[in-house]
Design an enzyme around this catalytic site. Structure first.
Site, PDB file in Angstrom:
ATOM      1  N   THR A  16       3.990   7.549   8.724  1.00 24.91           N
ATOM      2  CA  THR A  16       3.160   6.813   7.761  1.00 24.91           C
ATOM      3  C   THR A  16       2.135   5.931   8.482  1.00 24.91           C
ATOM      4  O   THR A  16       0.928   6.015   8.217  1.00 24.91           O
ATOM      5  CB  THR A  16       4.059   5.932   6.869  1.00 24.91           C
ATOM      6  OG1 THR A  16       4.997   6.781   6.215  1.00 24.91           O
ATOM      7  CG2 THR A  16       3.258   5.178   5.836  1.00 24.91           C
ATOM      8  N   VAL A  17       2.608   5.100   9.407  1.00 22.21           N
ATOM      9  CA  VAL A  17       1.705   4.144  10.047  1.00 22.21           C
ATOM     10  C   VAL A  17       0.804   4.859  11.074  1.00 22.21           C
ATOM     11  O   VAL A  17      -0.411   4.627  11.118  1.00 22.21           O
ATOM     12  CB  VAL A  17       2.495   2.997  10.722  1.00 22.21           C
ATOM     13  CG1 VAL A  17       1.547   2.011  11.383  1.00 22.21           C
ATOM     14  CG2 VAL A  17       3.358   2.283   9.688  1.00 22.21           C
ATOM     15  N   LYS A 108       9.446  -4.140  14.781  1.00 22.34           N
ATOM     16  CA  LYS A 108      10.130  -5.446  14.701  1.00 22.34           C
ATOM     17  C   LYS A 108      11.610  -5.344  15.054  1.00 22.34           C
ATOM     18  O   LYS A 108      12.189  -6.277  15.608  1.00 22.34           O
ATOM     19  CB  LYS A 108       9.956  -6.077  13.314  1.00 22.34           C
ATOM     20  CG  LYS A 108      10.357  -5.190  12.145  1.00 22.34           C
ATOM     21  CD  LYS A 108       9.190  -4.413  11.622  1.00 22.34           C
ATOM     22  CE  LYS A 108       9.616  -3.388  10.587  1.00 22.34           C
ATOM     23  NZ  LYS A 108       8.511  -2.617  10.072  1.00 22.34           N
ATOM     24  N   VAL A 135       5.002  -7.784  11.743  1.00 18.31           N
ATOM     25  CA  VAL A 135       5.385  -8.722  10.676  1.00 18.31           C
ATOM     26  C   VAL A 135       4.324  -8.747   9.578  1.00 18.31           C
ATOM     27  O   VAL A 135       3.135  -8.896   9.872  1.00 18.31           O
ATOM     28  CB  VAL A 135       5.550 -10.164  11.234  1.00 18.31           C
ATOM     29  CG1 VAL A 135       5.925 -11.129  10.119  1.00 18.31           C
ATOM     30  CG2 VAL A 135       6.600 -10.207  12.332  1.00 18.31           C
ATOM     31  N   GLY A 137       2.958  -6.565   7.564  1.00 21.09           N
ATOM     32  CA  GLY A 137       1.973  -5.492   7.389  1.00 21.09           C
ATOM     33  C   GLY A 137       0.563  -5.917   7.732  1.00 21.09           C
ATOM     34  O   GLY A 137       0.255  -6.261   8.870  1.00 21.09           O
ATOM     35  N   ILE A 139      -1.202  -8.526   6.946  1.00 26.54           N
ATOM     36  CA  ILE A 139      -1.560  -9.951   7.054  1.00 26.54           C
ATOM     37  C   ILE A 139      -1.638 -10.333   8.536  1.00 26.54           C
ATOM     38  O   ILE A 139      -0.691 -10.091   9.276  1.00 26.54           O
ATOM     39  CB  ILE A 139      -0.493 -10.847   6.389  1.00 26.54           C
ATOM     40  CG1 ILE A 139      -0.284 -10.455   4.934  1.00 26.54           C
ATOM     41  CG2 ILE A 139      -0.872 -12.314   6.523  1.00 26.54           C
ATOM     42  CD1 ILE A 139       0.850 -11.218   4.257  1.00 26.54           C
ATOM     43  N   ASP A 204      15.388  -5.673   7.879  1.00 28.28           N
ATOM     44  CA  ASP A 204      13.961  -5.611   8.256  1.00 28.28           C
ATOM     45  C   ASP A 204      13.334  -7.011   8.180  1.00 28.28           C
ATOM     46  O   ASP A 204      12.629  -7.441   9.098  1.00 28.28           O
ATOM     47  CB  ASP A 204      13.233  -4.634   7.320  1.00 28.28           C
ATOM     48  CG  ASP A 204      11.738  -4.621   7.554  1.00 28.28           C
ATOM     49  OD1 ASP A 204      11.299  -3.964   8.511  1.00 28.28           O
ATOM     50  OD2 ASP A 204      11.017  -5.291   6.789  1.00 28.28           O
ATOM     51  N   LYS A 208      11.871  -9.454  11.274  1.00 27.08           N
ATOM     52  CA  LYS A 208      10.558 -10.126  11.248  1.00 27.08           C
ATOM     53  C   LYS A 208      10.737 -11.641  11.405  1.00 27.08           C
ATOM     54  O   LYS A 208       9.958 -12.294  12.111  1.00 27.08           O
ATOM     55  CB  LYS A 208       9.836  -9.802   9.934  1.00 27.08           C
ATOM     56  CG  LYS A 208       9.435  -8.328   9.821  1.00 27.08           C
ATOM     57  CD  LYS A 208       9.027  -7.988   8.402  1.00 27.08           C
ATOM     58  CE  LYS A 208       8.665  -6.519   8.265  1.00 27.08           C
ATOM     59  NZ  LYS A 208       8.554  -6.085   6.868  1.00 27.08           N
ATOM     60  N   GLY A 306       2.978  -0.114   4.049  1.00 31.46           N
ATOM     61  CA  GLY A 306       2.107   1.001   3.681  1.00 31.46           C
ATOM     62  C   GLY A 306       1.203   1.388   4.837  1.00 31.46           C
ATOM     63  O   GLY A 306       0.962   0.595   5.760  1.00 31.46           O
TER      64      GLY A 306
HETATM   65  N1  HSE Z   1       9.642  -1.449   5.117  1.00 26.48           N
HETATM   66  C1  HSE Z   1       8.827  -2.540   5.464  1.00 26.48           C
HETATM   67  C2  HSE Z   1       8.573  -3.377   4.206  1.00 26.48           C
HETATM   68  C3  HSE Z   1       7.530  -2.035   6.009  1.00 26.48           C
HETATM   69  O1  HSE Z   1       8.848  -2.901   3.119  1.00 26.48           O
HETATM   70  O2  HSE Z   1       8.131  -4.505   4.316  1.00 26.48           O
HETATM   71  C4  HSE Z   1       6.749  -3.053   6.749  1.00 26.48           C
HETATM   72  O3  HSE Z   1       7.464  -3.603   7.778  1.00 26.48           O
END
Ligand code: HSE
Length: 435
Positions: A16-17, A108, A135, A137, A139, A204, A208, A306
């Site tokens: 994805t990324v 992370k 951390v 996305g 931002i 997750d 972060k 995303g």
């Molecule tokens: N799965 C993570 C989230 C993606 O939903 O924030 C970004 O780190």
């Protein structure tokens, strides 16, 4: 004529990324070239799936399935690690730094686990290890903490930093969706990690929070010691009762420094007053409020997951390398034991609490609960008993005044043993964001 400056990129991972990075480097190639005075060129791509590479239009000539073709290629200046996980990614990063390459990562989980060693390694090899995408996305929080707020002692950081969980809670709240349905929707949109339990169990967000803590306070929370609770156990009645009481239930990361240099770091579903700005952060959006002793409160808001938002953050690191030249960037140390801060034991933290009990509908029950709480020196600030029955029990929702976690745990263990209490009590912390 001056020779054209280039940043030669080895891209590891085209999920994805990685796909987002590839597409957006191409889309804004001219703009980036003008802004950085250098071309950002992907010269090698590490990928396991040739079909995905074809779908993205990556030329076969630059594809490889062998990590060494990236790490040992003298034509690569920077390796972008987007393969995730904590084994292959760890090897790739160490080998890249040792081979004299800069590294950009969104990982992370890996930083939370091995950050101390990886940053020490980067410093030993005099290479950059950049991690804006790790951390929140899209931002630019890492750059804000590292540069924009460098003049400040950080007093507190409150963050909604898992887009998937915030998205799921929003769908459950606003559209009345069930948990499984909301999770499936988040996965279909590419928000969730490959292993979705990392999101919904809070890990997750905890990873972060560990990265932010290292940046703001100079220490890495030891693996497994960061108090973490996800949203997999959240039930709709608690969302509804919280709303009736004037709160939204959010998966919140709290990082707060005490005057004694201990730092409270935790990730849990938390009641946030509706009047607070974080309560209105919905969907996949993340928001982080940072309070510094010089600047006061600052707020960062944007898409936290995303392909495109995360690619925006990865490319910002690449642009930084391309703009500034790779040798001359001064970086504040990250989590290298530069200060006196340490993790505060969870039993010592003081908070308000929401407590929901399933109790037998008979006189005297509330008095028994109140007596136990009082014995532990815990006061009640409000009570609601919604007029709904679940079998032979009724819900009893009690809001508690500030109390120490140790006392709350002991009181709840005692309450849970009462014959009139028919299910494990549900508790959430309430955050008041003291001014
Ligand atoms: N799965 C993570 C989230 C993606 O939903 O924030 C970004 O780190």
């Amino acid at each position: 004529m001056p020779t054209e400056r280039k940043l030669r990129i080895g891209l590891a991972g085209i999920g994805t990324v990685g796909g987002g990075v590839w597409a957006n480097l191409a889309r804004n190639a001219d703009l980036l070239q003008r802004r950085c005075g250098a071309t950002l060129e992907v010269v090698r791509v590490l990928a396991r799936r040739a079909d995905r590479a074809r779908e993205l239009g990556i030329p076969e000539a630059i594809l490889t399935a062998d990590p060494e073709r990236l790490t040992a290629d003298p034509a690569v200046d920077v390796v972008v690690e987007l393969i995730g996980g904590t084994t292959d990614a760890d090897r790739l990063i160490r080998a890249s730094l040792a081979a004299g390459k800069h590294v950009v990562t969104a990982n992370k989980a890996l930083l939370a686990k091995h950050g101390r060693e990886l940053f020490a390694l980067a410093s030993q090899y005099r290479r950059q290890l950049l991690f804006e995408a790790s951390v929140a996305g899209g931002i630019p929080l890492i750059k804000a903490l590292r540069e924009g707020l460098v003049a400040n002692r950080i007093e507190s950081i409150y963050g909604i930093i898992n887009g998937t969980c915030n998205y799921i809670l929003s769908l459950m709240n606003d559209r009345g969706l069930g948990y499984a349905e909301a999770l499936a929707d988040a996965k279909a949109k590419g928000y969730a990690e490959a292993d979705e339990s990392l999101d919904v169990e809070g890990h997750d967000a905890a990873h972060k929070a560990a990265v932010i803590t290292a940046l703001a306070y100079g220490f890495w929370v030891p693996e497994g010691e960061l108090p973490t609770e996800g949203i997999a156990g959240v039930r709709r009645p608690d969302i509804i009762y919280a709303r009736q009481l004037g709160y939204e239930l959010k998966l919140l990361a709290v990082i707060k420094a005490d005057p004694d240099d201990s730092v409270e770091v935790r990730v849990q579903p938390t009641l946030v007053p509706k009047s607070h700005v974080l309560a209105s952060v919905g969907g996949v959006f993340n928001a982080v409020m940072v309070r510094g002793d010089v600047v006061g409160d600052t707020l960062y808001y944007g898409r936290g997951a995303g392909a495109h938002p995360t690619a925006s953050a990865v490319i910002s690191d690449l642009a930084e390398l391309a703009c500034l030249g790779s040798e001359g960037i001064y970086r504040l140390p990250v989590g290298c034991g530069t200060c006196a801060h340490r993790l505060k034991p969870i039993e010592d933290i003081i908070s308000r609490y929401y407590l929901r009990l399933a109790v037998v509908d008979q006189p005297g029950v509330l008095a028994r609960v109140a007596t136990i709480l009082a014995a532990h020196r815990i006061g009640i600030s409000s009570v609601i008993q919604p007029e709904s029955h679940e079998g032979d029990t009724v819900p009893l929702v009690v809001m508690l005044h500030d109390a120490q976690e140790r006392a709350v745990r002991a009181a709840i263990a005692e309450i849970a043993q009462q014959d009139v209490v028919r299910a494990q009590p549900v508790t959430y912390r309430v955050e008041d964001f003291e001014t």
